[in-house]
Structures are given as C-alpha cells and as structure tokens.
Design an enzyme around this catalytic site. Structure first.
Site, PDB file in Angstrom:
ATOM      1  N   ARG A 134     -57.980  45.258  11.831  1.00  0.00           N
ATOM      2  CA  ARG A 134     -58.236  44.631  13.128  1.00  0.00           C
ATOM      3  C   ARG A 134     -59.660  44.943  13.568  1.00  0.00           C
ATOM      4  O   ARG A 134     -60.169  46.047  13.311  1.00  0.00           O
ATOM      5  CB  ARG A 134     -57.259  45.157  14.200  1.00  0.00           C
ATOM      6  CG  ARG A 134     -55.839  44.607  14.080  1.00  0.00           C
ATOM      7  CD  ARG A 134     -55.758  43.120  14.411  1.00  0.00           C
ATOM      8  NE  ARG A 134     -54.388  42.610  14.391  1.00  0.00           N
ATOM      9  CZ  ARG A 134     -53.812  42.009  13.343  1.00  0.00           C
ATOM     10  NH1 ARG A 134     -54.498  41.832  12.224  1.00  0.00           N
ATOM     11  NH2 ARG A 134     -52.582  41.559  13.427  1.00  0.00           N
ATOM     12  N   HIS A 164     -61.026  36.105   9.168  1.00  0.00           N
ATOM     13  CA  HIS A 164     -59.650  36.606   9.271  1.00  0.00           C
ATOM     14  C   HIS A 164     -58.740  35.859   8.270  1.00  0.00           C
ATOM     15  O   HIS A 164     -57.745  35.247   8.649  1.00  0.00           O
ATOM     16  CB  HIS A 164     -59.124  36.432  10.712  1.00  0.00           C
ATOM     17  CG  HIS A 164     -57.972  37.351  11.010  1.00  0.00           C
ATOM     18  ND1 HIS A 164     -57.776  37.954  12.221  1.00  0.00           N
ATOM     19  CD2 HIS A 164     -56.935  37.783  10.229  1.00  0.00           C
ATOM     20  CE1 HIS A 164     -56.688  38.699  12.191  1.00  0.00           C
ATOM     21  NE2 HIS A 164     -56.161  38.613  10.985  1.00  0.00           N
TER      22      HIS A 164
HETATM   23  P1  NAP Z   1     -47.404  49.315   7.994  1.00  0.00           P
HETATM   24  O1  NAP Z   1     -46.497  49.102   6.830  1.00  0.00           O
HETATM   25  O2  NAP Z   1     -46.826  49.521   9.339  1.00  0.00           O
HETATM   26  O3  NAP Z   1     -48.332  50.560   7.613  1.00  0.00           O
HETATM   27  C1  NAP Z   1     -49.145  51.206   8.527  1.00  0.00           C
HETATM   28  C2  NAP Z   1     -49.716  52.456   7.884  1.00  0.00           C
HETATM   29  O4  NAP Z   1     -50.681  53.031   8.796  1.00  0.00           O
HETATM   30  C3  NAP Z   1     -48.659  53.536   7.631  1.00  0.00           C
HETATM   31  O5  NAP Z   1     -48.949  54.206   6.425  1.00  0.00           O
HETATM   32  C4  NAP Z   1     -48.850  54.468   8.825  1.00  0.00           C
HETATM   33  O6  NAP Z   1     -48.481  55.810   8.587  1.00  0.00           O
HETATM   34  C5  NAP Z   1     -50.339  54.393   9.010  1.00  0.00           C
HETATM   35  N1  NAP Z   1     -50.712  54.803  10.373  1.00  0.00           N
HETATM   36  C6  NAP Z   1     -50.340  54.266  11.560  1.00  0.00           C
HETATM   37  N2  NAP Z   1     -50.892  54.938  12.594  1.00  0.00           N
HETATM   38  C7  NAP Z   1     -51.622  55.925  12.041  1.00  0.00           C
HETATM   39  C8  NAP Z   1     -52.422  56.979  12.568  1.00  0.00           C
HETATM   40  N3  NAP Z   1     -52.585  57.146  13.885  1.00  0.00           N
HETATM   41  N4  NAP Z   1     -53.024  57.820  11.690  1.00  0.00           N
HETATM   42  C9  NAP Z   1     -52.866  57.684  10.363  1.00  0.00           C
HETATM   43  N5  NAP Z   1     -52.121  56.710   9.790  1.00  0.00           N
HETATM   44  C10 NAP Z   1     -51.517  55.845  10.619  1.00  0.00           C
HETATM   45  O7  NAP Z   1     -48.442  48.099   8.136  1.00  0.00           O
HETATM   46  P2  NAP Z   1     -48.889  47.016   7.038  1.00  0.00           P
HETATM   47  O8  NAP Z   1     -47.843  45.969   6.882  1.00  0.00           O
HETATM   48  O9  NAP Z   1     -49.367  47.744   5.841  1.00  0.00           O
HETATM   49  O10 NAP Z   1     -50.137  46.344   7.808  1.00  0.00           O
HETATM   50  C11 NAP Z   1     -51.227  47.120   8.257  1.00  0.00           C
HETATM   51  C12 NAP Z   1     -52.101  46.300   9.194  1.00  0.00           C
HETATM   52  O11 NAP Z   1     -52.866  45.338   8.464  1.00  0.00           O
HETATM   53  C13 NAP Z   1     -51.351  45.446  10.224  1.00  0.00           C
HETATM   54  O12 NAP Z   1     -50.973  46.221  11.352  1.00  0.00           O
HETATM   55  C14 NAP Z   1     -52.369  44.377  10.575  1.00  0.00           C
HETATM   56  O13 NAP Z   1     -53.120  44.779  11.698  1.00  0.00           O
HETATM   57  C15 NAP Z   1     -53.290  44.320   9.363  1.00  0.00           C
HETATM   58  N6  NAP Z   1     -53.196  43.013   8.671  1.00  0.00           N
HETATM   59  C16 NAP Z   1     -54.317  42.238   8.624  1.00  0.00           C
HETATM   60  C17 NAP Z   1     -54.258  41.007   7.974  1.00  0.00           C
HETATM   61  C18 NAP Z   1     -55.489  40.124   7.869  1.00  0.00           C
HETATM   62  O14 NAP Z   1     -55.386  38.963   7.507  1.00  0.00           O
HETATM   63  N7  NAP Z   1     -56.665  40.631   8.109  1.00  0.00           N
HETATM   64  C19 NAP Z   1     -53.054  40.573   7.396  1.00  0.00           C
HETATM   65  C20 NAP Z   1     -51.945  41.407   7.472  1.00  0.00           C
HETATM   66  C21 NAP Z   1     -52.015  42.627   8.105  1.00  0.00           C
HETATM   67  P3  NAP Z   1     -46.961  56.220   8.197  1.00  0.00           P
HETATM   68  O15 NAP Z   1     -46.831  55.806   6.761  1.00  0.00           O
HETATM   69  O16 NAP Z   1     -46.922  57.681   8.378  1.00  0.00           O
HETATM   70  O17 NAP Z   1     -46.070  55.434   9.135  1.00  0.00           O
END
Ligand code: NAP
Length: 313
Positions: A228, A276
């Site tokens: 983001r 994006h």
């Molecule tokens: P996810 O499965 O919820 O994984 C989030 C990861 O971040 C987990 O490993 C979590 O730790 C870690 N995390 C969260 N808060 C943290 C903190 N304060 N300190 C350290 N680690 C932290 O999410 P995802 O599906 O992989 O997606 C991640 C993000 O990618 C989305 O939220 C979205 O914003 C972004 N995204 C962008 C696009 C794009 O087109 N640019 C597309 C899709 C997604 P834990 O393992 O301990 O819970």
C-alpha cells in the site's frame, strides 16, 4: 439467501451473472443508493458507508481484495458503519499469489542483473557491461509472511539468493530465514539488498518504509513496494535515493491513486512506477472462492480469511 453486490471499480453485471451461476439458489442484486431491503451477505469493494446503513442483519461482508484497509478505515472514520455481527472476510490468494510472484521476481532479477542500468545506457547508445550482483550476497527481505509474502519469498529463494521474511508472529518456512516482532526488525533489515513490502496497511505498519528503515539496509539497496502507498514516507524515499542509501525503487502503490501527473516519482530516473497492477482480483477465482465460503457459512462451518478488526488485517 439474499446477497448484495457493490464495487465502484467492476462491472456489476459480470459479477452478478457469475455469482448466480455459482450459487443458483441465492438472490443477488447490485446495491444502489436508497436500497435498505433485507440482505444476508454483502460482497463489496471500497464501499460507501450507506451500503451498510441499518444492516445489522448482515451475517458476512466479503471484501473483493486481500487488503481490508479501506473498509476498516471507513469504520474508524464513521464508527458503527460495519454491521455489528457480520464477519469481515477477505480474499485469500485467489490468483493474486501467482501474479505477485511474477511481478516481484521480475523486479528483483531486473535489479540483480542490472537491467535498470542497461535501460539507462540504451538511451545513450552506450555499450558497456555492468557486473551483475552475485546472487549469493543479494539478500532479499520480504516484509509480511502471509498468503502472498510467503509465496513470493519461496519463489525468490529458488534463484539462490538469501531470502529473509518478517512477520508479526513466529513463522517457519523452509529455505527462508524468518524474523518476527519489533525486537527482531533491525536484525531482519541488517544487510538486506532488496526490501519487498507485502504487509497489510494497519495503524502499526503505516509509514514503515521510512528513513530509519532505509538506513538499516545495505548501502545502495533497492525497494519494491507492492502493498500500500501509505506504507511509504515519500520524501524519505526521495532523500534516500538522493544520498545513495537506496539505488532504485519499484512502486506499484501510492498515497494518491492514480498518481498525479505532476508527482516527482513519474520523472525520477531511479523509480519505476506501475499503476497498482501487481496482483489484480481475478473475477473467476474470486467468485469461486466467495461461493465456496458462502456455502460453508450456510452449513455453519468456520471460514478462513476472517479479518480480526483489532489487528487490522
Ligand atoms: P496476509 O495473509 O494477511 O499476511 C500479512 C502478513 O503481514 C502476515 O505475515 C502478518 O504477520 C504480517 N504483519 C501484519 N502486521 C504486521 C506487523 N505489525 N509487523 C510485522 N508483520 C506484520 O496478507 P496477504 O494476503 O499476504 O496480503 C498482504 C497485503 O498485500 C494486503 O494487505 C494488501 O494490502 C497487499 N496487496 C496488494 C496488491 C496489489 O495489487 N498491489 C494485491 C494484493 C494484496 P502474521 O503472519 O504474524 O499474522
């Protein structure tokens, strides 16, 4: 079962057709202003607060993306917007993992093999070999070891570069050196040559890509932000590029989208901008996943991908 659909970004007719095919017994409709009739479930992307007005009957809200920051920000700005008893459910991968692997792998290899330098040399018709960074010391650090970050880290490890991962709680992933929690953040950053951001946007992670973080990386490091725009302190990136602390950045997400035409990132020689587009929601996979979860919900089974609003993801 009555199901509402709202997304300002998608063609509702396509979604309503595919959802009806996947769940023929449910009644789907697109939400329009003034629609307060009963619904059991809402499927939304970047909803306006009125979508939820008076809807304490909703059992679940499905978010048409992996990140739920927009919907949780709505609740913070207008407390009580989200239906009290509804589970908020996000998309898990649903085709985004493969796209994210392609995008990040391309960006990392582009820097490792110095294609960014060759792009610049070609504008001057300059024939000059630039040594590639040796893969054995080209350490990649992936922020976020969730559904997407863990897949990206594993894919990069196949190229022989050391790969580290950072998460909130402890994770064990074969072939990845993992770190977790604030206390291990500096150890994670130390010596990283490419920092890839795949964290969710929460109050804890806002602005994490800042001067202090950049100064802990290897000198002349690279940044790839695919999570983001709010994670990045934009002036700190410009300063780190000017000082040479960072060599280049690939950015897919921005504070303001579309990125304004006058924004300095567009013309910066060491910043690559994409709109994006690193991992888009694919309708067929999204519909399949949501339909499977609605089926599970109607059988009273627990769902995966349920957001914890207190954690923010
Ligand atoms: P996810 O499965 O919820 O994984 C989030 C990861 O971040 C987990 O490993 C979590 O730790 C870690 N995390 C969260 N808060 C943290 C903190 N304060 N300190 C350290 N680690 C932290 O999410 P995802 O599906 O992989 O997606 C991640 C993000 O990618 C989305 O939220 C979205 O914003 C972004 N995204 C962008 C696009 C794009 O087109 N640019 C597309 C899709 C997604 P834990 O393992 O301990 O819970």
């Amino acid at each position: 079962m009555k199901i509402l659909f709202y997304s300002p970004q998608d063609d509702a007719a396509d979604y309503l057709r595919d959802l009806s095919n996947a769940l023929p017994d449910a009644q789907f409709r697109e939400w329009h202003p003034g629609d307060t009739a009963h619904a059991d479930i809402a499927i939304v992307w970047q909803p306006v607060p009125d979508v939820f007005a008076g809807r304490d009957d909703l059992r679940a809200v499905f978010n048409l993306g992996a990140g739920v920051d927009a919907i949780l920000a709505l609740e913070r700005a207008h407390p009580g917007t989200l239906p009290r008893h509804a589970q908020l459910v996000r998309l898990e991968d649903s085709g985004m993992g493969a796209q994210m692997i392609e995008y990040v792998t391309y960006a990392v290899l582009r820097y490792m093999r110095r294609f960014d330098r060759y792009d610049a040399q070609q504008t001057e018709s300059r024939w000059q070999v630039v040594d590639a960074w040796p893969s054995a010391t080209f350490t990649v650090g992936v922020l976020g070891m969730g559904v997407l970050g863990a897949q990206v880290a594993k894919a990069l490890a196949q190229f022989g570069m050391p790969v580290r991962g950072f998460s909130r709680s402890a994770r064990e992933i074969e072939g990845i050196e993992t770190f977790h929690g604030e206390a291990q953040f500096n150890a994670f950053l130390d010596g990283v040559k490419v920092l890839v951001n795949l964290l969710p946007h929460t109050p804890d992670t806002r602005g994490v890509l800042n001067a202090q973080t950049f100064s802990a990386l290897a000198n002349g490091a690279y940044l790839i932000n695919v999570a983001r725009g709010a994670h990045l302190v934009e002036q700190d990136l410009l300063d780190a590029l000017a000082s040479g602390q960072l060599a280049a950045a690939t950015l897919d997400v921005f504070h303001q989208e579309p990125l304004p035409a006058t924004h300095p990132f567009w013309q910066h020689p060491h910043i690559t901008v994409t709109p994006h587009s690193s991992a888009r929601t694919l309708r067929a996979q999204a519909v399949q996943q949501i339909a499977r979860k609605i089926d599970a919900l109607s059988r009273g089974e627990p769902l995966s991908g349920v957001v914890d609003p207190t954690r923010g993801y």
